[in-house]
Design a protein around this motif. Structure first.
Motif, mmCIF file in Angstrom:
data_model
loop_
_atom_site.group_PDB
_atom_site.id
_atom_site.type_symbol
_atom_site.label_atom_id
_atom_site.label_comp_id
_atom_site.label_asym_id
_atom_site.label_seq_id
_atom_site.Cartn_x
_atom_site.Cartn_y
_atom_site.Cartn_z
ATOM 1 N N UNK A 55 28.364 24.543 40.423
ATOM 2 C CA UNK A 55 29.074 23.304 40.085
ATOM 3 C C UNK A 55 30.535 23.598 39.744
ATOM 4 N N UNK A 56 31.340 22.524 39.712
ATOM 5 C CA UNK A 56 32.743 22.677 39.351
ATOM 6 C C UNK A 56 32.889 23.176 37.910
ATOM 7 N N UNK A 57 32.037 22.697 37.014
ATOM 8 C CA UNK A 57 32.080 23.164 35.625
ATOM 9 C C UNK A 57 31.822 24.665 35.549
ATOM 10 N N UNK A 58 30.899 25.127 36.362
ATOM 11 C CA UNK A 58 30.583 26.562 36.397
ATOM 12 C C UNK A 58 31.812 27.357 36.831
ATOM 13 N N UNK A 59 32.467 26.888 37.905
ATOM 14 C CA UNK A 59 33.647 27.611 38.402
ATOM 15 C C UNK A 59 34.844 27.458 37.475
ATOM 16 N N UNK A 60 34.915 26.344 36.748
ATOM 17 C CA UNK A 60 35.965 26.216 35.728
ATOM 18 C C UNK A 60 35.854 27.342 34.707
ATOM 19 N N UNK A 61 34.643 27.597 34.245
ATOM 20 C CA UNK A 61 34.432 28.651 33.250
ATOM 21 C C UNK A 61 34.732 30.027 33.838
ATOM 22 N N UNK A 62 34.267 30.273 35.060
ATOM 23 C CA UNK A 62 34.533 31.559 35.698
ATOM 24 C C UNK A 62 36.028 31.770 35.900
ATOM 25 N N UNK A 63 36.719 30.715 36.319
ATOM 26 C CA UNK A 63 38.170 30.814 36.518
ATOM 27 C C UNK A 63 38.880 31.131 35.206
ATOM 28 N N UNK A 64 38.522 30.418 34.141
ATOM 29 C CA UNK A 64 39.167 30.657 32.846
ATOM 30 C C UNK A 64 38.872 32.066 32.328
ATOM 31 N N UNK A 65 37.633 32.518 32.490
ATOM 32 C CA UNK A 65 37.288 33.872 32.055
ATOM 33 C C UNK A 65 38.037 34.915 32.882
ATOM 34 N N UNK A 66 38.226 34.633 34.162
ATOM 35 C CA UNK A 66 38.948 35.577 35.026
ATOM 36 C C UNK A 66 40.410 35.679 34.614
ATOM 37 N N UNK A 67 41.034 34.538 34.308
ATOM 38 C CA UNK A 67 42.418 34.554 33.818
ATOM 39 C C UNK A 67 42.535 35.404 32.558
ATOM 40 N N UNK A 68 41.596 35.219 31.637
ATOM 41 C CA UNK A 68 41.628 35.990 30.398
ATOM 42 C C UNK A 68 41.466 37.476 30.681
ATOM 43 N N UNK A 69 40.579 37.815 31.615
ATOM 44 C CA UNK A 69 40.334 39.227 31.927
ATOM 45 C C UNK A 69 41.577 39.899 32.494
ATOM 46 N N UNK A 70 42.190 39.286 33.519
ATOM 47 C CA UNK A 70 43.326 39.955 34.162
ATOM 48 C C UNK A 70 44.553 39.961 33.252
ATOM 49 N N UNK A 71 44.582 39.060 32.274
ATOM 50 C CA UNK A 71 45.713 39.070 31.347
ATOM 51 C C UNK A 71 45.670 40.275 30.418
ATOM 52 N N UNK A 72 44.489 40.868 30.252
ATOM 53 C CA UNK A 72 44.345 42.045 29.385
ATOM 54 C C UNK A 72 44.416 43.356 30.154
ATOM 55 N N UNK A 73 44.237 43.307 31.472
ATOM 56 C CA UNK A 73 44.292 44.521 32.277
ATOM 57 C C UNK A 73 45.712 45.067 32.333
ATOM 58 N N UNK A 74 45.843 46.378 32.233
ATOM 59 C CA UNK A 74 47.143 47.030 32.295
ATOM 60 C C UNK A 74 47.433 47.521 33.717
ATOM 61 N N UNK A 75 48.702 47.459 34.110
ATOM 62 C CA UNK A 75 49.090 47.993 35.408
ATOM 63 C C UNK A 75 49.022 49.518 35.390
ATOM 64 N N UNK A 76 48.527 50.130 36.449
ATOM 65 C CA UNK A 76 48.615 51.592 36.539
ATOM 66 C C UNK A 76 50.066 52.026 36.741
ATOM 67 N N UNK A 77 50.377 53.250 36.332
ATOM 68 C CA UNK A 77 51.754 53.744 36.408
ATOM 69 C C UNK A 77 52.145 54.176 37.808
ATOM 70 N N UNK A 78 51.159 54.361 38.706
ATOM 71 C CA UNK A 78 51.459 54.969 39.994
ATOM 72 C C UNK A 78 51.603 53.974 41.140
ATOM 73 N N UNK A 79 51.758 52.683 40.834
ATOM 74 C CA UNK A 79 52.014 51.725 41.897
ATOM 75 C C UNK A 79 52.904 50.607 41.364
#
Length: 478
Positions: free
Chosen positions: A93-117
């Motif tokens: 459902x759209x509600x399901x993907x809303x939650x997945x999208x929001x969780x994904x935004x939160x996840x990538x906001x905490x990921x650090x860039x590697x130094x070699x690229x």
């Protein structure tokens, strides 16, 4: 990692070094909402032909020489390493993907860039949400440039949806205020000078003040490493302009007043059910750190013009910040807001920002940063930046978007917004216009600030200000 020749290596700007240091790592998330699902088979071609040629920094990594001087070093870019296409469960459902999208935004906001690229990546989400048929997320390190530079880069990859051969256009820049041409004698001029000096002293002192603990500021260390929630609230730009016309202020003044009032309403609601000490926190001192572009703006320029030497609107990080005290609720205003005058927040925001522009604290702060960099080094200066952000309650910035609908490779863009991640405050708010909408993006620490309640307070603040300004209705005792 394959390096190119040393020839043409570019020094990293001071601000670029501060934003990619051991104490601070800031990034910008730009989100494109699509009207139709995206064909990700075009991703590599689009990045190679449109994105990489924009600026050599997109094909460079930050390295230090023998003397510790940071430079941008050209490398071979493997585009496959910069594209992420996550897989979610199908047929939900759209509600399901809303939650997945929001969780994904939160996840990538905490990921650090590697130094070699190179310090950027693109995420293609092909699942529908309640807002869009699909999303493209650009994650760009702040050392590459500020929001103005990176938005200019992003817009150079897009076209007008109605006619790609025509350029995108933007609202004309507002003048913050007009000067009164009368009574400009020597005494009036001296009065401005003395007032400016007094304002500068007071404003510079405020840069070292730390806000207390409130419902929007925990004061704890390591907030930048904790999960967050990113939400948006959308307003009609026409309604914002109606308030602007009625009050004789700018659009920035209106939306700043809305945010200030909404924040106070949230603080009041979050404290009202607790003991007397916590109730006082709803109206305690709180500061917003408002980011200002220092370029002589007249609208976005082409990337070719921005990267020219001595450009009037150069690429890079060219901004400063103002410390703005958030106005307090009227003494005696209860939860039903019987004595509250909502227009006070717009007018006070207008007055405070206008006064601070008369202050030389912007130049004094710039001088101090340069002094720290020369005599203490970029790491000490980055620590000052970090403390400035951490000591404030809110960080705020805004960008102007185009007035026409855009498209990326014939995929119409329904909406776009951005936020800054990696900074140590519990609450950050960014604003962007697009076509006839004004989008407020709110990044807040998860489980510390209630996103539904905060968004509701922002919406309520806008409705109160619109009603009072346009319909000329105020509470009887205000």
């Amino acid at each position: 990692m394959e390096y190119y020749s040393d020839e043409g290596d570019m020094p990293v700007s001071p601000n670029g070094q501060y934003f990619n240091s051991s104490v601070l790592s800031l990034c910008i998330l730009g989100v494109l909402e699509l009207e139709i699902p995206f064909d990700d088979s075009q991703s590599l071609t689009l990045l190679k032909n449109l994105f990489l040629p924009i600026n050599p920094r997109f094909s460079s990594v930050m390295v230090g020489d023998r003397n510790g001087v940071q430079k941008w070093k050209r490398v071979e870019v493997k585009l496959e390493d910069h594209i992420n296409v996550p897989t979610f469960p199908a047929g939900m459902s759209l509600d399901f993907y809303d939650k997945y999208f929001n969780d994904y935004l939160s996840k990538i906001s905490l990921d650090q860039f590697p130094k070699n690229k190179p310090l950027w990546e693109v995420h293609v989400l092909k699942y529908p949400t309640s807002n869009a048929a699909g999303h493209i997320i650009f994650k760009l390190h702040h050392s590459l440039g500020d929001g103005f530079s990176l938005m200019g880069a992003l817009l150079s990859c897009l076209q007008r949806a109605d006619n790609p051969s025509l350029p995108l256009t933007f609202p004309s820049r507002e003048s913050g205020s007009t000067r009164d041409g009368k009574n400009n004698g020597i005494f009036r001029g001296l009065g401005r000078v003395f007032a400016g000096v007094a304002d500068t002293v007071m404003d510079f002192g405020s840069t070292f003040v730390k806000d207390g603990c409130t419902p929007i500021r925990s004061g704890e260390d390591g907030v930048e490493f904790r999960p967050n929630v990113i939400t948006t609230v959308t307003f009609s730009l026409d309604r914002v302009k109606q308030i602007k016309a009625k009050l004789g202020v700018t659009i920035n003044d209106v939306i700043t007043g809305v945010i200030f009032l909404g924040t106070r309403l949230y603080m009041q609601q979050s404290s009202s059910n607790n003991d007397d000490h916590n109730q006082q926190q709803g109206n305690t001192n709180a500061t917003a750190l408002v980011v200002l572009n220092t370029r002589a703006l007249g609208g976005y320029k082409t990337v070719e013009e921005m990267v020219k030497p001595k450009s009037e609107m150069p690429w890079g990080n060219h901004f400063t910040f103002l410390h703005v005290s958030i106005p307090k609720l009227t003494v005696g205003a209860t939860d039903d807001h019987a004595n509250l005058n909502p227009l006070k927040f717009v007018k006070e925001a207008h007055g405070i920002i206008k006064r601070k522009r008369n202050s030389a604290v912007i130049y004094l702060t710039g001088w101090m940063l340069e002094f720290l960099r020369k005599f203490r080094g970029p790491e000490v200066t980055a620590q000052y930046f970090y403390n400035t952000l951490k000591n404030s309650s809110i960080a705020m910035s805004n960008l102007i978007g185009p007035v026409e609908k855009m498209a990326l490779a014939n995929h119409p863009i329904k909406g776009l917004y951005f936020t800054v991640i990696g900074s140590p405050e519990n609450l950050a708010i960014t604003i962007m216009s697009y076509i006839d909408k004004l989008r407020i993006t709110i990044r807040m620490e998860k489980d510390f600030i209630d996103p539904r309640k905060f968004n509701s307070c922002i919406q309520k603040a806008f409705d109160m200000i619109f009603k009072a300004a346009v319909q000329n209705t105020l509470p009887p005792n205000s």
